[in-house]
Design an enzyme around this catalytic site. Structure first.
Site, PDB file in Angstrom:
ATOM      1  N   ASP A 281       0.826  -1.204   0.000  1.00  0.00           N
ATOM      2  CA  ASP A 281       0.000   0.000   0.000  1.00  0.00           C
ATOM      3  C   ASP A 281       0.868   1.265   0.000  1.00  0.00           C
ATOM      4  OD1 ASP A 281      -2.695   1.247   0.541  1.00  0.00           O
ATOM      5  OD2 ASP A 281      -1.619   1.964   2.299  1.00  0.00           O
ATOM      6  N   GLU A 323       1.032  -0.622  -5.240  1.00  0.00           N
ATOM      7  CA  GLU A 323      -0.100   0.305  -5.257  1.00  0.00           C
ATOM      8  C   GLU A 323       0.503   1.698  -5.406  1.00  0.00           C
ATOM      9  OE1 GLU A 323      -3.367   2.941  -3.762  1.00  0.00           O
ATOM     10  OE2 GLU A 323      -1.680   2.498  -2.482  1.00  0.00           O
TER      11      GLU A 323
HETATM   12  C1  GLC Z   1      -3.963   3.484  -0.351  1.00  0.00           C
HETATM   13  C2  GLC Z   1      -5.356   2.934  -0.143  1.00  0.00           C
HETATM   14  C3  GLC Z   1      -6.233   4.024   0.376  1.00  0.00           C
HETATM   15  C4  GLC Z   1      -5.651   4.558   1.661  1.00  0.00           C
HETATM   16  C5  GLC Z   1      -4.180   4.977   1.500  1.00  0.00           C
HETATM   17  C6  GLC Z   1      -3.516   5.201   2.817  1.00  0.00           C
HETATM   18  O1  GLC Z   1      -3.923   4.443  -1.331  1.00  0.00           O
HETATM   19  O2  GLC Z   1      -5.850   2.394  -1.334  1.00  0.00           O
HETATM   20  O3  GLC Z   1      -7.548   3.582   0.557  1.00  0.00           O
HETATM   21  O4  GLC Z   1      -6.396   5.671   2.087  1.00  0.00           O
HETATM   22  O5  GLC Z   1      -3.442   3.974   0.845  1.00  0.00           O
HETATM   23  O6  GLC Z   1      -3.262   3.994   3.468  1.00  0.00           O
END
Ligand code: GLC
Length: 646
Positions: A281, A323
């Site tokens: 993430d 991500e």
């Molecule tokens: C990523 C997740 C999102 C979250 C962010 C912080 O982008 O997809 O939902 O708010 O990380 O953890």
């Protein structure tokens, strides 16, 4: 540390042990293969002179973590290594879901495994299930413990039961590893608050505003409306702490090698639950440096490669998903570049492609889509994409201004148009989305809303307009047919397969109402699902079409990501045309029409891309055939064809 020292370490600590144990032998071999790379990365981030004992500590931890991995998973690791790049297969079709919203909890998901079987889904991304603060917690992305299941979702035993059943069905599991930050209730944060300097140094904490002010000069804001600024004052600790996302999400200080080693340990605890893909993430934010935007820094890439190479030693069957919702040219870098090529994440979200699809729906043209895709850097052969339409987050307009100018449009005006189109600022637009993190000064903003509502189904149903309902359904299924054929893992967002509309219930919840991303985090509608096949509804049509598309995808190995994607320039600005080709005989051409009127295509053009009517061609979706005598002239509004030579 020189190579001789490494050989001595290997000989005394690992090689002798390995002879008596097959699995340990594999571990030693992998360690021997990666150790030099790991060492170079580790010392680049954590110079040996400054941190003399840290590297040996890491090696010890790797061994302990390997020993803690179950034999079943060690066996699976070896199978995966023999299988090769399993994540590129055409057989994999994913679904992303919140266990509690899908069917109450983890046991509820286990009970519904036959639903995935029916649709053809065999890869699940379960949204965060670990403990989190009560109240606002960013949907679980504020983590209280990396290996404790939040009671809302069930127990560790429930998860193990689910993963065992999934494994027996050859289904894959993806879980998040929130690698950039912990919650302010995480044990390290609590110790920091209690005054322990060691743990204050696990985060970026400062006694006054001096350094925070320096950082703020170049740090952008992620949630400007709900969480302005990048630092939060903690009165109990009497220090400022870096909180790039929400004030309760504390950024981890990876300049401290203890943090890396402890976080790798946490990663392995998660992986040992039986996870096949780890969603890394917000990984673009891992390294912070004054004077920069602290995103996509070279050190962040080194750190990710370090995680990956260590993971490969301990659990080589597990892969990483990036991500990285960042600029198009930055995303591919998370596959690893230069001497790290192929050594960061195996998979990345195709966020640019997702945003471009939404752009094409709004403009009914594919010019920007083509222009951007044609200029994207190539990914490494071993890597693949997750292709998706919607997820739990907002849609950012993540494409380059230059490409907008290249096709003769003004970038600011065009971006404004897209926000207007999707966020109910144009009467004629079919979309019912919400504006997210809008900045009236700059005009920047993002979009939230469910796929079906953004594609016009909600408005059409309200207006009881059967033509518009049919058109919205066509758009929903066309976009799914694109992600199923583009190359990579298609990831369906739970609910989209039955055309779920916006869920406005978040507006009544204190901890959610400020965050409109919740409009697209609906509860799975089992009542509707129970009517599937019995009643002719939009849900039924969408579900049946997507199910059919998945079945066709799985019959054609050319849909596996063998780096066999070819983009075609379309003289008709409404059509999007690409080809998946292994050999000439085994080729599928994909043609779709983003316009709401019929669009023509000429035989000369088709022949030019090898789709020769002399042979006769067949659309795999409708099973219609075309030939010289019965040529293909036009596509219906939002029609997609998967063409194959007969
Ligand atoms: C990523 C997740 C999102 C979250 C962010 C912080 O982008 O997809 O939902 O708010 O990380 O953890």
């Amino acid at each position: 540390m020189n190579q001789t020292t490494i050989h001595q370490l290997m000989a005394t600590k690992w090689i002798a042990n390995a002879e008596s144990n097959e699995h340990f032998h594999g571990f030693s071999m992998r360690l021997a293969t990666n150790i030099t790379l790991v060492k170079d990365l580790f010392f680049a981030l954590y110079p040996e002179k400054k941190h003399p004992a840290s590297f040996e500590k890491l090696l010890k931890v790797l061994e302990q973590l390997f020993n803690a991995r179950s034999t079943a998973l060690k066996n699976q690791d070896l199978e995966r290594l023999r299988e090769g790049n399993w994540y590129q297969s055409e057989q994999i079709v994913g679904m992303q879901l919140y266990a509690d919203r899908f069917n109450k909890n983890l046991n509820g998901v286990t009970q519904k495994l036959s639903y995935f079987d029916d649709l053809g889904v065999n890869f699940l991304h379960l949204m965060p299930i670990t403990t989190r603060p009560k109240g606002a917690n960013d949907g679980g992305y504020a983590v209280n413990a990396y290996d404790k299941i939040d009671p809302t979702f069930g127990t560790a035993a429930d998860l193990l039961d689910l993963t065992a059943k999934m494994r027996s069905k050859k289904m894959y599991l993806m879980l998040d590893f929130v690698v950039n930050h912990t919650s302010n209730e995480f044990p390290w944060a609590k110790k920091a608050i209690a005054g322990e300097a060691k743990y204050q140094n696990y985060y970026y904490t400062y006694p006054n505003r001096e350094i925070p002010n320096e950082f703020e000069k170049s740090l952008p804001e992620i949630f400007p409306e709900t969480s302005p600024g990048n630092f939060t004052y903690n009165a109990a600790m009497q220090r400022w702490v870096m909180t790039v996302f929400n004030s309760y999400q504390w950024d981890l200080n990876y300049t401290n090698p203890e943090v890396f080693i402890a976080m790798f340990t946490n990663l392995m605890h998660l992986v040992n639950l039986g996870v096949d893909v780890v969603r890394f993430d917000a990984l673009a934010f891992l390294w912070k440096k004054i004077g920069t935007d602290s995103q996509n820094l070279p050190e962040a890439h080194q750190l990710i490669a370090l995680f990956r190479l260590c993971l490969q030693i301990v659990a080589p069957g597990t892969v990483l998903l990036a991500e990285a919702i960042v600029a198009p040219k930055q995303i591919v870098k998370y596959f690893g570049q230069g001497n790290l090529e192929g050594n960061e994440c195996e998979i990345a979200y195709n966020a640019t492609f997702m945003a471009l699809l939404w752009n094409s729906i709004a403009t009914r043209k594919t010019l920007l889509l083509h222009q951007s895709l044609a200029h994207l850097p190539k990914k490494p052969a071993e890597a693949t994409w997750i292709n998706y339409i919607r997820c739990h987050d907002d849609i950012g307009l993540g494409f380059e201004d230059q490409h907008i100018y290249d096709i003769g449009w003004s970038a600011p005006e065009h971006r404004k148009f897209l926000l207007d189109y999707y966020c109910q600022r144009l009467d004629w637009s079919p979309a019912k989305g919400l504006l997210y993190m809008y900045n009236p000064n700059s005009g920047d903003g993002r979009i939230t809303g469910s796929a079906a509502s953004l594609l016009g189904l909600e408005k059409a149903l309200l207006q009881k307009d059967t033509t518009k309902i049919a058109q919205a359904i066509k758009k929903i299924t066309m976009l799914h047919a694109i992600i199923l054929s583009f190359g990579g893992i298609p990831m369906i967002y739970a609910g989209d397969e039955i055309g779920t509309l916006n869920d406005y219930s978040f507006l009544k919840e204190k901890d959610k109402k400020e965050d409109s991303r919740w409009v697209n985090r609906p509860f799975q509608n089992w009542q509707t699902i129970n009517t599937l096949g019995k009643k002719d509804s939009p849900a039924n049509q969408i579900y049946a079409t997507i199910k059919n598309l998945i079945a066709i995808r799985k019959k054609h190995t050319v849909f596996a990501d063998q780096n066999n994607f070819k983009l075609h320039y379309s003289p008709n600005p409404h059509l999007f045309i690409y080809q998946r080709a292994a050999t000439t005989a085994d080729t599928i051409w994909i043609i779709c029409n983003f316009n709401d009127t019929r669009e023509t295509i000429t035989s000369t053009f088709l022949e030019g891309i090898g789709c020769n009517l002399n042979h006769g061609i067949k659309d795999l979706i409708t099973k219609k055939t075309y030939s010289k005598k019965k040529p293909l002239h036009q596509l219906d509004p939002f029609e997609i064809l998967w063409l194959k030579l007969i």
